[in-house]
Design an enzyme around this catalytic site. Structure first.
Site, PDB file in Angstrom:
ATOM      1  CB  SER A   1      -0.944   0.058   1.405  1.00 48.48           C
ATOM      2  OG  SER A   1      -1.978  -1.237   1.087  1.00 48.48           O
TER       3      SER A   1
ATOM      4  CE  LYS B   1      -3.989   0.357  -1.062  1.00 54.32           C
ATOM      5  NZ  LYS B   1      -4.390  -0.100   0.065  1.00 54.32           N
TER       6      LYS B   1
ATOM      7  CE1 TYR C   1      -4.045  -1.814  -4.996  1.00 58.02           C
ATOM      8  CE2 TYR C   1      -4.706  -3.881  -4.765  1.00 58.02           C
ATOM      9  CZ  TYR C   1      -4.064  -2.735  -4.228  1.00 58.02           C
ATOM     10  OH  TYR C   1      -4.467  -2.896  -2.759  1.00 58.02           O
TER      11      TYR C   1
ATOM     12  CE1 TYR D   1      -4.378   1.015   4.515  1.00 55.81           C
ATOM     13  CE2 TYR D   1      -2.670   0.102   5.909  1.00 55.81           C
ATOM     14  CZ  TYR D   1      -3.269   0.351   4.816  1.00 55.81           C
ATOM     15  OH  TYR D   1      -2.343  -0.181   3.490  1.00 55.81           O
TER      16      TYR D   1
ATOM     17  CB  VAL E   1       0.263  -6.063   4.313  1.00 47.29           C
ATOM     18  CG1 VAL E   1      -1.033  -5.258   4.961  1.00 47.29           C
ATOM     19  CG2 VAL E   1       0.189  -6.091   2.690  1.00 47.29           C
TER      20      VAL E   1
HETATM   21  N1  GLN Z   1      -1.575  -5.496  -2.033  1.00 42.56           N
HETATM   22  C1  GLN Z   1      -2.141  -5.588  -0.551  1.00 42.56           C
HETATM   23  C2  GLN Z   1      -3.648  -5.643  -0.737  1.00 42.56           C
HETATM   24  O1  GLN Z   1      -4.553  -5.240  -1.771  1.00 42.56           O
HETATM   25  C3  GLN Z   1      -1.778  -3.881  -0.098  1.00 42.56           C
HETATM   26  C4  GLN Z   1      -2.545  -3.773   1.250  1.00 42.56           C
HETATM   27  C5  GLN Z   1      -1.788  -3.073   1.947  1.00 42.56           C
HETATM   28  O2  GLN Z   1      -0.531  -3.054   2.118  1.00 42.56           O
HETATM   29  N2  GLN Z   1      -2.274  -2.537   3.119  1.00 42.56           N
HETATM   30  O3  GLN Z   1      -4.261  -6.274   0.073  1.00 42.56           O
END
Ligand code: GLN
Length: 304
Positions: A61, A64, A189, A240, A258
Site C-alpha cells: 500500500s 497507493k 494494481y 488506515y 502490509v
Molecule cells: N496488496 C495489498 C492488498 O491489496 C496491499 C494492502 C496493504 O498494504 N495494506 O491487499
C-alpha cells in the site's frame, strides 16, 4: 545521527515479536519477522541509515499515494474525486462493508484497497503494458533508482489469491465506478503493490513528496497542489484506522503497507523509509511505528 538511529532500531527490535507478518498473500508469510530498518534523506541530500535499511521488501500500500498522484496528473481532480471520496473510513484497509451502503457507491478514499484500485484504473495508456511502464517510470524517477522492478513471486501470489480485491473491483464495475476490464485493472494494481524497494528508495520517494513534487535533478515532476492532496490523504488515511493515533504520536504524513514498509514525507525537511514486516492488528509495522515515534520526538518532526 546514524548512531542515534542505530540505538532506536536496536531498542525497538524486540517489539517485532508482538506483531505478525502478513499471511493472506501467501508469499509474504516467508518474510523474516525480525527485520527492522530505517533510512532518512534530508533536503540537503544527506542520507542516514540504520538496521536492515538495505533489505528488499514490496511496496504494497505504500504505492497507493503515488498511483493517486499519477491518476490526478492524468485525469485531474474533478474526475478522480467523482469516483473516489476524500474521507477516512475508520474501517480496515480491505473492508468492503461501506461500499454498498454508501450513496453514491464510491470508495471513501484512495488509501483503502477499493479506492486505490479505482485510482489505478484511471492511469492513462493505450494498453496495460503502457500503463505499467508509465507507473514504473514514475516510481523509478521519484525513488531515484532506475533499477526498480517487481517481485514476480509476490505479484503472482497476490494475483492468484486476491479474491477480496477481485470481488470489490467487480462490485465497483457493477455500480459504474470502475470502467474497463477488471482483470487488467487488478493486474496493474497487483503489480504496483509488488514493486520491490529498500528503505533508501522509500526515503527518496518521501523526500520527493516533502519537496512538493521536485525530483533530485531539480525537475518539477508533479504539480505542487497534487503533492499537497497526496500528503493530506497520508495524514488522514495513510495508516488506515490508526491514522488518528499515528497523527498524535508521530505527526507526519505517512503511508504504510502490509510488506512492513512506511513512507514518511516531512514537509520541506526530509523523507523517511522504514521497514518492519511484523504488523499490528491494523496492518501497520508494529516496531516501525515505535521507531518513527522516537525519531519524531527527537527531531521535533510533527507538523501540528
Ligand atoms: N496488496 C495489498 C492488498 O491489496 C496491499 C494492502 C496493504 O498494504 N495494506 O491487499
Amino acid at each position: 545521527m546514524e548512531l542515534l538511529l542505530k540505538e532506536m532500531i536496536e531498542k525497538n527490535r524486540p517489539l517485532t515479536s508482538f506483531g505478525k507478518v502478513a499471511t493472506y498473500i501467501p508469499e509474504l508469510s516467508n518474510v523474516d519477522s525480525n527485520i527492522l530498518g530505517i533510512a532518512i534523506l534530508d533536503k540537503e541530500g544527506q542520507l542516514y541509515k540504520a538496521g536492515d535499511y538495505d533489505i528488499k521488501f514490496t511496496l504494497q500500500s505504500v504505492s497507493k499515494p503515488i498511483t493517486l498522484m499519477l491518476a490526478l496528473m492524468d485525469c485531474g481532480k474533478e474526475l478522480v474525486f467523482d469516483k473516489v471520496g476524500m474521507e477516512p473510513t475508520g474501517d480496515p484497509f480491505n473492508s468492503m462493508r461501506k461500499l454498498e451502503t454508501l450513496n453514491p457507491s464510491k470508495p471513501l478514499n484512495p488509501m483503502i484497497n477499493a479506492g486505490a484500485i479505482v485510482a489505478t484504473s484511471l492511469i492513462k495508456g493505450n494498453d496495460n503494458q503502457e500503463k505499467f511502464n508509465r507507473l514504473m517510470d514514475t516510481f523509478k524517477k521519484i525513488s531515484n533508482n532506475s533499477k526498480l522492478a517487481i517481485n514476480e513471486s509476490v505479484y503472482l501470489s497476490e494475483k492468484k489469491t486476491g479474491d477480496r480485491n477481485r470481488s470489490m473491483a467487480y462490485f465497483l464495475r457493477d455500480v459504474g465506478i470502475l470502467n474497463g476490464d477488471v482483470e487488467e485493472i487488478l493486474d496493474l494494481y497487483f503489480k504496483q503493490c509488488s514493486i520491490e524497494v529498500n528503505c533508501v528508495d522509500v526515503a527518496n520517494m518521501g523526500m520527493f513528496l516533502a519537496n512538493q513534487g521536485i525530483l533530485k535533478t531539480g525537475e518539477q515532476f508533479a504539480p505542487k497542489h497534487i503533492t499537497q492532496i497526496v500528503k493530506t490523504f497520508m495524514v488522514t488515511c495513510g495508516m488506515y484506522d490508526a491514522s488518528g493515533e499515528f497523527a498524535i504520536n508521530v505527526g507526519v504524513p505517512s503511508k504504510s503497507g502490509v510488506g512492513g514498509g512506511i513512507m514518511c514525507a516531512v514537509p520541506n525537511r526530509m523523507g523517511i523509509g522504514v521497514v518492519g514486516p511484523a504488523l499490528d492488528n491494523k496492518g501497520n509495522s508494529v516496531a516501525g511505528v515505535k521507531v518513527l515515534k522516537a525519531v519524531s520526538e527527537h527531531l521535533s518532526l510533527s507538523i501540528f
